[in-house]
Design a protein around this motif. Structure first.
Motif, mmCIF file in Angstrom:
data_model
loop_
_atom_site.group_PDB
_atom_site.id
_atom_site.type_symbol
_atom_site.label_atom_id
_atom_site.label_comp_id
_atom_site.label_asym_id
_atom_site.label_seq_id
_atom_site.Cartn_x
_atom_site.Cartn_y
_atom_site.Cartn_z
ATOM 1 N N UNK A 97 28.327 58.972 35.101
ATOM 2 C CA UNK A 97 29.193 58.128 35.903
ATOM 3 C C UNK A 97 29.867 57.092 34.988
ATOM 4 N N UNK A 98 31.172 56.938 35.117
ATOM 5 C CA UNK A 98 31.863 55.993 34.230
ATOM 6 C C UNK A 98 31.509 54.535 34.559
ATOM 7 N N UNK A 99 31.659 53.718 33.536
ATOM 8 C CA UNK A 99 31.359 52.303 33.699
ATOM 9 C C UNK A 99 32.416 51.657 34.576
ATOM 10 N N UNK A 100 31.963 50.877 35.545
ATOM 11 C CA UNK A 100 32.892 50.228 36.471
ATOM 12 C C UNK A 100 33.086 48.769 36.059
ATOM 13 N N UNK A 101 34.319 48.395 35.860
ATOM 14 C CA UNK A 101 34.643 47.017 35.483
ATOM 15 C C UNK A 101 35.612 46.472 36.527
ATOM 16 N N UNK A 102 35.249 45.374 37.137
ATOM 17 C CA UNK A 102 36.104 44.808 38.184
ATOM 18 C C UNK A 102 37.147 43.905 37.532
ATOM 19 N N UNK A 103 38.246 44.509 37.102
ATOM 20 C CA UNK A 103 39.278 43.742 36.410
ATOM 21 C C UNK A 103 39.904 42.684 37.293
ATOM 22 N N UNK A 104 40.004 42.938 38.568
ATOM 23 C CA UNK A 104 40.636 41.981 39.469
ATOM 24 C C UNK A 104 39.842 40.681 39.488
ATOM 25 N N UNK A 105 38.526 40.784 39.620
ATOM 26 C CA UNK A 105 37.685 39.586 39.707
ATOM 27 C C UNK A 105 37.647 38.845 38.370
ATOM 28 N N UNK A 106 37.499 39.591 37.264
ATOM 29 C CA UNK A 106 37.404 38.916 35.965
ATOM 30 C C UNK A 106 38.733 38.258 35.602
ATOM 31 N N UNK A 107 39.853 38.897 35.924
ATOM 32 C CA UNK A 107 41.159 38.292 35.654
ATOM 33 C C UNK A 107 41.340 37.038 36.507
ATOM 34 N N UNK A 108 40.884 37.096 37.741
ATOM 35 C CA UNK A 108 40.986 35.923 38.624
ATOM 36 C C UNK A 108 40.173 34.753 38.062
ATOM 37 N N UNK A 109 38.975 35.062 37.545
ATOM 38 C CA UNK A 109 38.147 34.005 36.936
ATOM 39 C C UNK A 109 38.863 33.372 35.754
ATOM 40 N N UNK A 110 39.443 34.207 34.889
ATOM 41 C CA UNK A 110 40.141 33.676 33.720
ATOM 42 C C UNK A 110 41.381 32.886 34.121
#
Length: 114
Positions: A1-14
């Protein structure tokens, strides 16, 4: 199973941190690692100084009351002790305002203490 990265949440934090860094000088406003450290430090100072502001204002009020009391021949401690004995319950903020902006009212209070 590929690694899941929540880009939306991490970008929002930054983006949230970068918005807080807006107006800072140099790389502190647009480089993530520098801005993150600057914002964290700024938030620590803000928390600390909300407490310190109360101490600084109390010291300012005491200086103003002392100056007003000494114009009428009393020290600060004599005035505050006399206010307690007479039963006048005014806090230091109000007394400092009276001493600065309404000297005649402050003189009336000092006369009652005397």
């Amino acid at each position: 199973m590929p690694r899941s990265v929540n880009h939306v949440a991490s970008r929002h934090r930054r983006k949230k941190v970068m918005r807080l860094a807006k107006g800072y000088f140099g790389r502190r406003k647009n480089v993530w690692t520098v801005a993150k450290n600057a914002v964290e430090k700024g938030l620590l100072y803000a928390y600390r100084d909300r407490k310190a502001k109360k101490r600084e204002f109390r010291a300012l009020w005491i200086q103003r009351i002392n100056a007003g009391a000494r114009e009428h021949g009393l020290s600060y401690s004599q005035l505050m002790g006399g206010l307690k004995k007479v039963g006048i319950d005014l806090n230091r903020k109000v007394l400092a305002d009276l001493a600065l902006n309404h000297p005649e009212a402050f003189k009336g209070i000092v006369d009652k203490v005397k």
